[in-house]
Design an enzyme around this catalytic site. Structure first.
Site: not given
Length: 177
Positions: A45, A127
Site C-alpha cells: 500500500h 512510496h
C-alpha cells in the site's frame, strides 16, 4: 480501577487492487532475490498519513475529517526502486509525485490537526515499501512503470502478530474527477 481505553493502530493509505499488488510483488522478487524480508503482496500500500494508536473517539474524529476531503482522482506511476539504509527499507516510488496526491496529503494533515494529530515535519515522499531488513548497499533501480488509477483513499488498521503485520481496510472515501 479504570482500564485504559481500547485503541486501534490506524493510518490513511492508498490501497491498490490485488492485481497491482501482485505485479509489484513480482518486481520485488526479481529485484531483491532473497534479500530482506519482503512485504506480503496483500499488504502492499501507499501510506498517506500515519495516525498511530487511537481511541474510538479519536477514530470518529479522523473519519469526520476524511468525510470533508475533496480530492481528485489521479494516475500514479511507480518506476523506481530505492533503498533507505538507515531503516534498511527498499521501496518503489514515482519519479514525480502527482499534484492531486500532494493535495490529498496536505488536506488530511491540515484537517487532522483538529483531532490532535501532529503532521510529519519531513517532506512527504510517496512510496510503497517492498522489503525491510535489507542489509548493505542496494543501488537505485529503474523498473518498467507500473500504472495505477487512484480513485479512493482508505482508513486502515494495522495489527502486529509474531508472524508480521496484518492490515484491514476499515473504510474508503472516493476521489472525484
Amino acid at each position: 480501577m479504570n482500564s485504559p481505553p481500547e485503541t486501534q493502530r490506524l493510518f490513511f493509505a492508498l490501497w491498490p487492487e490485488q492485481a497491482f499488488q501482485e505485479s509489484l510483488a513480482q518486481i520485488a522478487r526479481q529485484v531483491l532475490g532473497k534479500q530482506g524480508k519482503r512485504v506480503r503482496p496483500e499488504n502492499l500500500h501507499l501510506t498517506l498519513v500515519f495516525l498511530g494508536s487511537m481511541t474510538a473517539q479519536q477514530r470518529a474524529c479522523v473519519e469526520a475529517v476524511a468525510d470533508t476531503i475533496v480530492g481528485r482522482s489521479f494516475t500514479l506511476q511507480l518506476e523506481k526502486i530505492e533503498h533507505w539504509s538507515r531503516p534498511r527499507v527498499v521501496w518503489c516510488a514515482t519519479e514525480e509525485t502527482p499534484e492531486p496526491l500532494i493535495e490529498l496529503v496536505q488536506q488530511l494533515n491540515q484537517g487532522l490537526t483538529v483531532c490532535g494529530h501532529q503532521p510529519e515535519t519531513r517532506p512527504y515522499r510517496a512510496h510503497m515499501t517492498l522489503a525491510r531488513k535489507v542489509a548493505g548497499h542496494f543501488p537505485a533501480t529503474r523498473v518498467a512503470p507500473l500504472v495505477w488509477q487512484v480513485d479512493h483513499f482508505c482508513l486502515v488498521q494495522s495489527v502486529t502478530y509474531p508472524s508480521g503485520a496484518q492490515y484491514q481496510v476499515l473504510r474508503t472515501w472516493p476521489l472525484g474527477m
